[in-house]
Design an enzyme around this catalytic site. Structure first.
Site, PDB file in Angstrom:
ATOM      1  CG  PHE A   1     -47.293   7.925  -9.155  1.00 20.65           C
ATOM      2  CD1 PHE A   1     -46.024   7.811  -9.104  1.00 20.65           C
ATOM      3  CD2 PHE A   1     -47.774   8.951 -10.179  1.00 20.65           C
ATOM      4  CE1 PHE A   1     -44.981   8.599 -10.039  1.00 20.65           C
ATOM      5  CE2 PHE A   1     -46.931   9.614 -10.898  1.00 20.65           C
ATOM      6  CZ  PHE A   1     -45.552   9.232 -10.889  1.00 20.65           C
TER       7      PHE A   1
ATOM      8  CG  ASP B   1     -53.491  12.939  -7.453  1.00 16.32           C
ATOM      9  OD1 ASP B   1     -54.077  12.944  -8.756  1.00 16.32           O
ATOM     10  OD2 ASP B   1     -52.342  12.697  -7.335  1.00 16.32           O
TER      11      ASP B   1
ATOM     12  CE  LYS C   1     -52.140   9.819 -15.212  1.00 14.66           C
ATOM     13  NZ  LYS C   1     -51.128   9.140 -15.786  1.00 14.66           N
TER      14      LYS C   1
END
Ligand SMILES: Cc1ncc(COP(=O)(O)O)c(C=O)c1O
Length: 405
Positions: free
Chosen positions: A136, A221, A250
Site C-alpha cells: 500500500f 516506504d 503518519k
C-alpha cells in the site's frame, strides 16, 4: 439512526469507511470519547498517525505557539520551523537532502519522480518502478499503480504506466522483473495495510544487494513503519541496510498532516522547477512535526515501542495457544496483527468496539493494532482482555449457528 450518522451518509461518497460506526468528539492519550460520552481505548490512533496519542501537550503547545507566529508562507521564502524539522529528520536518519510535503501518497509520488529523474540522468531514461503485491503506497493514480492490489486498480484503468507489481518477500521475482526500463524498487519494510507482513530476515539485505548489482535505486516506504513504530526509529534499521530514498508521514506529525521524502547524495537529483507544494513544509505542521520527532527521540519512544510491543505480542501468543481460531500473530514493535482461521475481521472489530476498544479490521481474516507509541502495559492488558472476550463471543456465535444448521 444517530443524527451525525444520517448527515454523514447524506453528504459523503460511500468509500466503504466508517466501519466502526462511532462518532468521536474528544481524545486524550490512548483514549477517545464518542458523542454520547462512551470511552474507548484507541488502538488505531488515526491509522498510526497519532504517535504520541491524542492531543498530546507537546503537539498542543507547538500548535499554539506556531499558530500565533506564522502559519503559512510559500516555498519562495525560508521559514525556520521547516529548516529545524529538516535538520532533525536528516540527522536522525543519515540522509543528505529532503523535500517536505503533506501526505504519505504525496511523499511516495515525490520519491518516484526523483527515481525517474535519476533514471533520465544516469540509467538511459529508465523509468519503471517495481513494487510488491499486497503493498500500500497511497490513493493517487500513480500510487494506485504502485499499490499491488488488483481490486484497487481495476476501477481506474488505464493506470499511469511505469509500474510493475511482484510478490513480496521474493527476491527472485524482483530479479526476474528488472529490465533496462527499471529505475527503482519500492517496498515497505513491513507491509502494513497488506496485513502486517514481516519479510524474512534476509529479504531487505538481498534486495539492497540486487539494487546495487543492477545500479538501480531502493526506495523504502516508511510512512507507516517510521518514527519509532516498529521499535527502531526507522524500520530499515532492523535489517542493517540503508535505502537510497525513504518516505515518511503518519506518526511524524503526531496527528497533523505532514510527510517527507529523503534521499542520499546520489539520489537527491532534483533541480530547480522539478517539484513543489503550496502547503509542503508549512511552518505550522513543520513546528509540530519537529516537536513530535524531538520528543520521540528524547523519550526513546522507539525503545518503549519495542518493549511494550514485545509484551503485547507475548500476550497475543498466549491467546493463540488457547484458541484455535487464531491462526497467526504477526508484526514488530507496536505494529501488530492477528490473523484468524475464519473471515471474522469485521465482526471482531465490532465486538471489540462494543467492549470499549477500537481496532482496525483488515477483512476478511485479519485485525491490526497500532496503539500510540506512549501506550502503557496496563492498556495492553485491557486490550488483550477485550480481544479475548470478543473472540469467545464470535466462537460461540459460530458454534451455535453450526448447531442451527
Ligand atoms: C505504507 C504506506 N504508504 C503510504 C500511505 C499513504 O499515506 P496517506 O494516507 O497519508 O496518503 C500509507 C497509508 O496508510 C501507508 O501505510
Amino acid at each position: 439512526m444517530n443524527h451525525w450518522v444520517e448527515l454523514d451518509k447524506r453528504y459523503f461518497m460511500d468509500t466503504g469507511h466508517r466501519r466502526l460506526g462511532v462518532t468521536l468528539v474528544r481524545g486524550e492519550g490512548a483514549r477517545v470519547w464518542d458523542d454520547v460520552g462512551t470511552e474507548y481505548l484507541d488502538f488505531i490512533s488515526g491509522w498510526a498517525a497519532c504517535s504520541l496519542g491524542h492531543c498530546h501537550p507537546i503537539v498542543q503547545e507547538a500548535l499554539r505557539e506556531q499558530a500565533s507566529r506564522l502559519i503559512l508562507a510559500s516555498l519562495d521564502v525560508y521559514t525556520i520551523p521547516q529548516i529545524e524539522l529538516a535538520e532533525l529528520l536528516l540527522s536522525t536518519s543519515g540522509f543528505a537532502k529532503l523535500f517536505i510535503c503533506n501526505s504519505g501518497a504525496e511523499a511516495n509520488e515525490g520519491a518516484v519522480k526523483l527515481a525517474r529523474k535519476y533514471g533520465k540522468l544516469h540509467l538511459n531514461g529508465a523509468y519503471e518502478v517495481i513494487s510488491a503485491l499486497k503493498s500500500f503506497h497511497g490513493r493517487t493514480l500513480a500510487m494506485v499503480a504502485a499499490t499491488g492490489k488488483p481490486e484497487y486498480q481495476a476501477p481506474f484503468t488505464p493506470l499511469p504506466e511505469g509500474f510493475a507489481n511482484v510478490p513480496y518477500n521474493d527476491v527472485a521475482a524482483l530479479r526476474a522483473a528488472i529490465s533496462e526500463r527499471t529505475c527503482a524498487i519500492l517496498l515497505e519494510p513491513i507491509q502494513g495495510e497488506g496485513g502486517v507482513r514481516v519479510p524474512s530476515e534476509h529479504y531487505l539485505r538481498e534486495v539492497r544487494a540486487l539494487c546495487d548489482e543492477r545500479g538501480i535505486l531502493l526506495i523504502l516506504d516508511e510512512v507507516q513503519t517510521g518514527c519509532g513504530r516498529t521499535g527502531t526509529l526507522w524500520a530499515h534499521e532492523h535489517s542493517g541496510i540503508r535505502p537510497d530514498i525513504m518516505t515518511v508521514g503518519k506518526g511524524l506529525g503526531g496527528g497533523v498532516p505532514i510527510a517527507a521524502f529523503l534521499a542520499n547524495e546520489r539520489a537527491a537529483c532534483f533541480g530547480p522547477g522539478d517539484h513543489g507544494s503550496t502547503y509542503g513544509g508549512n511552518p505550522l505542521c513543520s513546528a509540530v512535526a519537529a516537536a513530535v520527532l524531538r520528543f520521540i527521540v528524547k523519550e526513546d519512544l522507539a525503545g518503549h515501542a519495542a518493549r511494550v510491543g514485545r509484551y503485547f505480542q507475548e500476550r497475543l501468543l498466549g491467546l493463540q495457544e488457547k484458541r484455535k481460531i487464531v491462526r497467526e500473530i504477526r508484526g514488530r514493535g507496536l505494529l501488530l496483527a492477528v490473523e484468524f482461521t475464519l473471515p471474522v475481521a469485521l465482526a471482531m472489530a465490532q465486538a471489540c468496539r462494543e467492549r470499549g476498544l477500537l481496532i482496525n479490521p483488515i477483512p476478511p481474516h485479519t485485525i491490526r493494532f497500532m496503539p500510540p507509541l506512549i501506550i502503557a502495559p496496563q492498556d495492553v492488558d485491557r486490550a488483550v482482555t477485550i480481544v479475548e472476550s470478543a473472540i469467545d463471543q464470535i466462537v460461540q456465535a459460530a458454534a451455535s449457528s453450526e448447531g442451527v444448521r
